[in-house]
Write an enzyme that holds these catalytic residues in place. Structure first.
Site, PDB file in Angstrom:
ATOM      1  N   CYS A  71       0.849  -1.184   0.000  1.00 15.71           N
ATOM      2  CA  CYS A  71       0.000   0.000   0.000  1.00 15.71           C
ATOM      3  C   CYS A  71       0.891   1.243   0.000  1.00 15.71           C
ATOM      4  O   CYS A  71       1.850   1.314   0.768  1.00 15.71           O
ATOM      5  CB  CYS A  71      -0.897  -0.001   1.240  1.00 15.71           C
ATOM      6  SG  CYS A  71      -2.022   1.409   1.329  1.00 15.71           S
ATOM      7  N   HIS A 100      -8.960  -3.479  -2.468  1.00 16.24           N
ATOM      8  CA  HIS A 100      -8.056  -2.768  -1.554  1.00 16.24           C
ATOM      9  C   HIS A 100      -8.414  -1.280  -1.527  1.00 16.24           C
ATOM     10  O   HIS A 100      -8.538  -0.681  -0.451  1.00 16.24           O
ATOM     11  CB  HIS A 100      -6.609  -2.978  -2.027  1.00 16.24           C
ATOM     12  CG  HIS A 100      -5.577  -2.254  -1.238  1.00 16.24           C
ATOM     13  ND1 HIS A 100      -4.711  -2.902  -0.389  1.00 16.24           N
ATOM     14  CD2 HIS A 100      -5.248  -0.944  -1.169  1.00 16.24           C
ATOM     15  CE1 HIS A 100      -3.899  -2.011   0.171  1.00 16.24           C
ATOM     16  NE2 HIS A 100      -4.211  -0.813  -0.295  1.00 16.24           N
ATOM     17  N   GLU A 101      -8.591  -0.685  -2.711  1.00 15.65           N
ATOM     18  CA  GLU A 101      -8.918   0.749  -2.781  1.00 15.65           C
ATOM     19  C   GLU A 101     -10.339   1.027  -2.297  1.00 15.65           C
ATOM     20  O   GLU A 101     -10.583   2.042  -1.636  1.00 15.65           O
ATOM     21  CB  GLU A 101      -8.714   1.281  -4.206  1.00 15.65           C
ATOM     22  CG  GLU A 101      -7.305   1.134  -4.746  1.00 15.65           C
ATOM     23  CD  GLU A 101      -6.204   1.622  -3.817  1.00 15.65           C
ATOM     24  OE1 GLU A 101      -6.420   2.560  -3.036  1.00 15.65           O
ATOM     25  OE2 GLU A 101      -5.092   1.049  -3.882  1.00 15.65           O
ATOM     26  N   HIS A 157     -10.233   1.309   1.342  1.00 16.90           N
ATOM     27  CA  HIS A 157      -9.765   2.635   1.776  1.00 16.90           C
ATOM     28  C   HIS A 157     -10.926   3.624   1.845  1.00 16.90           C
ATOM     29  O   HIS A 157     -11.027   4.405   2.805  1.00 16.90           O
ATOM     30  CB  HIS A 157      -8.701   3.186   0.816  1.00 16.90           C
ATOM     31  CG  HIS A 157      -7.306   2.808   1.155  1.00 16.90           C
ATOM     32  ND1 HIS A 157      -6.709   3.093   2.368  1.00 16.90           N
ATOM     33  CD2 HIS A 157      -6.358   2.177   0.416  1.00 16.90           C
ATOM     34  CE1 HIS A 157      -5.466   2.653   2.360  1.00 16.90           C
ATOM     35  NE2 HIS A 157      -5.230   2.085   1.190  1.00 16.90           N
TER      36      HIS A 157
END
Length: 179
Positions: A93, A135-136, A139
């Protein structure tokens, strides 16, 4: 536009939808700047909150050659479907420089999003591209990839990461003082 690193509080915030009627920034310019930063940093994904933008926007650089796409932004992305089959692979990351952790995620996903013109789009992603999108998306929901592993793995990764950061900081100061 600057990259925000952990433990900045914005990485734990849930982002609000990007408002095309009253945008915080021109969506085309936002896409351009985020893609440039992501590529410059050597990343394959980046979320709005990683650059201080409090909106649901992420960039991704698909690796699946059949998609025939360069890096692009997804505004107000949503996960529509995910395969039951999970794959475990190492993730990194940009907000956790030099930290790598194996994380399990669905192998294939279907996502819906708006492009920078506000057009509705649907995309199917597999493998690393699916992993990157998820993953994003995490976030944007205030979830970091370290939250996706056991407490023991999290503690070990944080100890190792803090040690690397300290060493990197000393090396950086030493090289700056020799200039």
């Amino acid at each position: 536009m600057q990259l925000i690193t952990f433990p900045n509080d914005i990485l734990r915030e849930t982002m609000q939808d990007f408002d095309f009627e009253n945008p915080i920034m021109d969506p085309k310019l936002l896409e351009k700047q985020m893609v440039e930063l992501m590529v410059r940093q050597g990343g394959i994904g980046l979320s709005g909150n990683q650059v201080g933008i409090r909106a649901r926007v992420l960039t991704i650089f698909p690796r699946d050659l059949s998609l025939q796409m360069g890096p692009f932004a997804m505004f107000n992305p949503t996960l529509q479907a995910a395969s039951d089959k999970q794959i475990e692979a190492v993730e990194g990351c940009l907000s956790f420089p030099k930290m790598l952790i194996p994380v399990k995620r669905p192998e294939t996903i279907m996502a819906e999003y708006l492009d920078s013109d506000g057009n509705n789009c649907v995309i199917s992603l597999t493998g690393m591209d699916a992993k990157c999108f998820l993953h994003e998306l995490d976030h944007l929901d205030g979830v970091c990839f370290i939250d996706r592993v056991s407490r023991l793995k999290q503690d070990l990764a944080m100890k190792k990461w803090n040690k690397i950061r300290k060493q990197y900081g000393r090396a950086q100061r030493k090289s700056e003082s020799s200039i």
